[in-house]
Structure formats: C-alpha cells, structure tokens
Design a protein around this motif. Sequence first.
Motif, PDB file in Angstrom:
ATOM      1  N   GLY A   1      33.571  12.003 -31.203  1.00 36.94           N
ATOM      2  CA  GLY A   1      32.598  11.748 -30.148  1.00 36.94           C
ATOM      3  C   GLY A   1      32.713  12.690 -28.963  1.00 36.94           C
ATOM      4  N   LEU A   2      33.439  13.792 -29.137  1.00 37.14           N
ATOM      5  CA  LEU A   2      33.584  14.760 -28.053  1.00 37.14           C
ATOM      6  C   LEU A   2      32.250  15.464 -27.806  1.00 37.14           C
ATOM      7  CD1 LEU A   2      35.427  16.412 -26.102  1.00 37.14           C
ATOM      8  CD2 LEU A   2      35.844  17.978 -28.021  1.00 37.14           C
ATOM      9  N   GLU A   3      31.750  15.382 -26.589  1.00 33.74           N
ATOM     10  CA  GLU A   3      30.490  16.047 -26.259  1.00 33.74           C
ATOM     11  C   GLU A   3      30.747  17.539 -26.004  1.00 33.74           C
ATOM     12  OE1 GLU A   3      27.427  15.096 -26.369  1.00 33.74           O
ATOM     13  OE2 GLU A   3      27.972  13.074 -27.021  1.00 33.74           O
ATOM     14  N   TYR A   4      29.739  18.339 -26.287  1.00 30.50           N
ATOM     15  CA  TYR A   4      29.903  19.776 -26.087  1.00 30.50           C
ATOM     16  C   TYR A   4      28.545  20.449 -25.954  1.00 30.50           C
ATOM     17  CZ  TYR A   4      28.420  20.698 -30.926  1.00 30.50           C
ATOM     18  OH  TYR A   4      27.685  20.798 -32.091  1.00 30.50           O
ATOM     19  N   CYS A   5      28.588  21.645 -25.385  1.00 21.81           N
ATOM     20  CA  CYS A   5      27.436  22.549 -25.376  1.00 21.81           C
ATOM     21  C   CYS A   5      27.959  23.952 -25.663  1.00 21.81           C
ATOM     22  CB  CYS A   5      26.719  22.537 -24.030  1.00 21.81           C
ATOM     23  SG  CYS A   5      25.207  21.546 -23.998  1.00 21.81           S
TER      24      CYS A   5
ATOM     25  N   LEU B   1      17.234  22.975 -20.476  1.00 20.72           N
ATOM     26  CA  LEU B   1      18.236  23.016 -19.411  1.00 20.72           C
ATOM     27  C   LEU B   1      17.588  23.187 -18.040  1.00 20.72           C
ATOM     28  CD1 LEU B   1      21.111  25.272 -20.869  1.00 20.72           C
ATOM     29  CD2 LEU B   1      20.947  22.775 -20.857  1.00 20.72           C
ATOM     30  N   GLY B   2      16.327  23.573 -18.032  1.00 15.79           N
ATOM     31  CA  GLY B   2      15.677  23.866 -16.761  1.00 15.79           C
ATOM     32  C   GLY B   2      16.275  25.102 -16.112  1.00 15.79           C
ATOM     33  N   TRP B   3      16.693  26.050 -16.949  1.00 15.92           N
ATOM     34  CA  TRP B   3      17.362  27.265 -16.473  1.00 15.92           C
ATOM     35  C   TRP B   3      16.539  28.495 -16.822  1.00 15.92           C
ATOM     36  CZ3 TRP B   3      18.633  31.380 -19.607  1.00 15.92           C
ATOM     37  CH2 TRP B   3      19.415  32.398 -19.035  1.00 15.92           C
ATOM     38  N   GLN B   4      16.618  29.491 -15.978  1.00 14.52           N
ATOM     39  CA  GLN B   4      16.068  30.800 -16.311  1.00 14.52           C
ATOM     40  C   GLN B   4      16.767  31.857 -15.473  1.00 14.52           C
ATOM     41  OE1 GLN B   4      11.881  30.658 -15.518  1.00 14.52           O
ATOM     42  NE2 GLN B   4      12.115  30.572 -13.309  1.00 14.52           N
ATOM     43  N   PRO B   5      16.917  33.070 -16.009  1.00 11.57           N
ATOM     44  CA  PRO B   5      17.602  34.118 -15.246  1.00 11.57           C
ATOM     45  C   PRO B   5      16.807  34.487 -13.997  1.00 11.57           C
ATOM     46  CG  PRO B   5      16.569  35.015 -17.224  1.00 11.57           C
ATOM     47  CD  PRO B   5      16.452  33.529 -17.323  1.00 11.57           C
ATOM     48  N   LYS B   6      17.544  34.764 -12.922  1.00  8.90           N
ATOM     49  CA  LYS B   6      16.904  35.068 -11.644  1.00  8.90           C
ATOM     50  C   LYS B   6      17.141  36.502 -11.170  1.00  8.90           C
ATOM     51  CE  LYS B   6      17.000  30.302  -9.917  1.00  8.90           C
ATOM     52  NZ  LYS B   6      17.456  29.405  -8.811  1.00  8.90           N
ATOM     53  N   VAL B   7      18.204  37.126 -11.674  1.00 13.74           N
ATOM     54  CA  VAL B   7      18.568  38.461 -11.189  1.00 13.74           C
ATOM     55  C   VAL B   7      18.037  39.520 -12.151  1.00 13.74           C
ATOM     56  CG1 VAL B   7      20.456  39.985 -10.520  1.00 13.74           C
ATOM     57  CG2 VAL B   7      20.645  37.516 -10.127  1.00 13.74           C
TER      58      VAL B   7
ATOM     59  N   ALA C   1      24.415  23.256 -18.424  1.00 13.43           N
ATOM     60  CA  ALA C   1      24.861  22.755 -19.721  1.00 13.43           C
ATOM     61  C   ALA C   1      25.869  21.621 -19.560  1.00 13.43           C
ATOM     62  CB  ALA C   1      25.463  23.893 -20.533  1.00 13.43           C
ATOM     63  N   MET C   2      26.741  21.729 -18.551  1.00 12.66           N
ATOM     64  CA  MET C   2      27.749  20.695 -18.350  1.00 12.66           C
ATOM     65  C   MET C   2      27.111  19.336 -18.062  1.00 12.66           C
ATOM     66  SD  MET C   2      30.874  19.804 -18.350  1.00 12.66           S
ATOM     67  CE  MET C   2      31.895  21.274 -18.322  1.00 12.66           C
ATOM     68  N   HIS C   3      26.001  19.343 -17.385  1.00 15.21           N
ATOM     69  CA  HIS C   3      25.368  18.080 -17.006  1.00 15.21           C
ATOM     70  C   HIS C   3      24.201  17.687 -17.918  1.00 15.21           C
ATOM     71  CE1 HIS C   3      27.825  17.969 -13.394  1.00 15.21           C
ATOM     72  NE2 HIS C   3      27.464  19.222 -13.139  1.00 15.21           N
ATOM     73  N   TYR C   4      23.932  18.507 -18.913  1.00 16.23           N
ATOM     74  CA  TYR C   4      22.841  18.235 -19.856  1.00 16.23           C
ATOM     75  C   TYR C   4      23.236  17.122 -20.827  1.00 16.23           C
ATOM     76  CZ  TYR C   4      19.708  19.061 -23.839  1.00 16.23           C
ATOM     77  OH  TYR C   4      18.821  18.915 -24.872  1.00 16.23           O
ATOM     78  N   LYS C   5      22.303  16.204 -21.086  1.00 20.50           N
ATOM     79  CA  LYS C   5      22.580  15.063 -21.976  1.00 20.50           C
ATOM     80  C   LYS C   5      21.516  14.913 -23.063  1.00 20.50           C
ATOM     81  CE  LYS C   5      25.028  12.477 -18.390  1.00 20.50           C
ATOM     82  NZ  LYS C   5      25.090  11.230 -17.588  1.00 20.50           N
ATOM     83  N   GLY C   6      20.808  15.981 -23.348  1.00 20.11           N
ATOM     84  CA  GLY C   6      19.743  15.920 -24.342  1.00 20.11           C
ATOM     85  C   GLY C   6      20.235  16.112 -25.769  1.00 20.11           C
ATOM     86  N   LYS C   7      19.297  16.384 -26.673  1.00 20.67           N
ATOM     87  CA  LYS C   7      19.611  16.425 -28.102  1.00 20.67           C
ATOM     88  C   LYS C   7      20.178  17.752 -28.576  1.00 20.67           C
ATOM     89  CE  LYS C   7      14.875  17.715 -29.435  1.00 20.67           C
ATOM     90  NZ  LYS C   7      13.721  17.387 -30.304  1.00 20.67           N
TER      91      LYS C   7
END
Length: 314
Positions: free
Chosen positions: A161-165, A285-291, A224-230
Amino acid sequence: MRPQRSLVLGANGFIGTTLCKTLHKNGETFRAFDCRPPRAEIDIDGLDWFEGNFFNEDQLLQALIGCDAVYHLISTTIPATSNRDPMADCKANVLGSLKLLELAQQVGIRKIVFVSSGGTVYGIPKSIPIPETAPTDPLCAYGISKLSIEKYLYLYHFIHGLEYCVLRVSNPYGVYQAMDGDQGVVGVFLGKALSGRPIDVWGDGVVVRDYIFANDVVAAMLKAMHYKGKYRIFNVGSGEGRSLKQVLATIEHVLETVVEVQYSSERAYDVPVSVLDISRATTYLGWQPKVSFEEGVKQVADYYMNRVEGKKSD
C-alpha cells in the motif's frame, strides 16, 4: 497533528539543492540526506542534514525514521557510463532502491516521489511527443535501472500500500549543475564556453532533446507529492525539442560570443529525437513549465559568471 516531514535523498545534487531551498522557502518540514556535507549553496540555518551512505542500511534507516514521505533523487551512474558495467549499475541503483523500499514500508513511509528518466526509459520512440503509455525499451543500463525501480515501486504499492509517483524527467538543467561533469549538456557547454575551451559534440549536432529547468522539475515534484489521483507516472519536460546546434546557438546568443565546437562520432545509445508529451502532468497535476529555455540558460550563465567572479575576488 504534526506537519508532514519529507526526506530528500540526494540533496547535494543540483535538483536536490533546488528542492531543499524551495521546501525551506515554502516553510515545509524536511530532512536532507547525502554522502557529503551540504554544499555552500544550501545556506539553510538549522538544516536537518544526514550525512551517510545510501547503501548503508543503518544510516539510511536513521534518516527515514520520523519521516512521512521521500523524494528519491539518488543515482550513482549516468547514461554515458552505465553500459560499461551494467551489473554495477544494477547493484548500486536497483538494489539500493529496493533496500530503500524495504525500510520505507518498515518505518511507515506513506509516499515516495521518484525521479526517473524520460530521456532513457523509452528508448527509440515510435512517435513524438512521447506519452507515458509509449513502449519502454531503454538502450542503456541507466534507463533499465530507472524502469526497474518504477516496477518495484508498483510492487510495493500492490503488496504494502505504499503510495508513489514517478516523474520521468527529460533533460534537466539548472543553476547548481556542475559545469565540469560528464552529464548535462547545458552546464557542460556553458562551462566550456565561459572558460574559452572547445565544446565537444557527439555526432553532427542534430540530436534533439527536451530540456527542462530545475525549478520547473521541483514544482512538478511538489505537485506530485500532494497528488492523490489515479495516475502514478508523469512525464516532466518542456514539451519542446531542441537540437544540440540550437542549444549552442542559444548559448552564443546569451553570452554574445562565438563558441568553438569539435564534432566526434555519435554514441550508440543516443536516440535521434526525444521529446516528451507533458499533457498528463498539465491536466492532472496542474503543472506546466514556466521558464523558457533562453531564460533558463541566462540564469545558469549568470550564476556561473557570478561564481567565477566571486572566486577571483577571494
């Protein structure tokens, strides 16, 4: 309830350094682990630093105790050298990570964010950009080790049951990257350009890669650390490809100089094109590169030049 405490494995690396500084800036509780004392750039008062060997079970266990989550950035090899001794690569990276998973489930670690390699696990792509669902046929032991660790993460999730990304990072670069190492095109090229040395290019310079700034990688790690999706595997890159010649052109533009280039034979494990599809990370993740690439290169160049000037004034 106490706040989550994270353990950063590989804290002295350029991404690890960026992560530590970001966690500190965000006010998060964390512990850092590396085989060396903290580099000068990690100027954090009261930093909870564990100096130890990743392969020493007792030292790793002591670092894990009291933590809830782990950012796993440790890798002892690079793609260019891993095929010389695949057994050593496997022993160091796969077996070391397997021991980490054993200890993690023993002490109650809830989640691991693992930095894998989007540049090597796919091998020669069947289509561009490369989605997470693409075949994984690495051409170097480094990529095979990364993929093996991904599979063991899934196994420990299934059994314990170890969660990971997993973040399959493309070709990262950043301000704390070594400019005299064997890996990291941007750092190595800039280091040679600033010191007036010729830049060595494998092949004819048309190999295309996806370059991503370290701060953007860290932003994805935090998401990713706070993501809880599938989903548990995410590509992290710019989503844009640049040839080595284009990288050189950007460096010349940023430095306002012409660089000397020496071309040599191409390497067997270098795939012609590698550009990641980052739509899953953007959507879930609601993430995108900004630089942008040019801005990132400028930041790295400014950092290197300031460091050189600082040494001259000492």
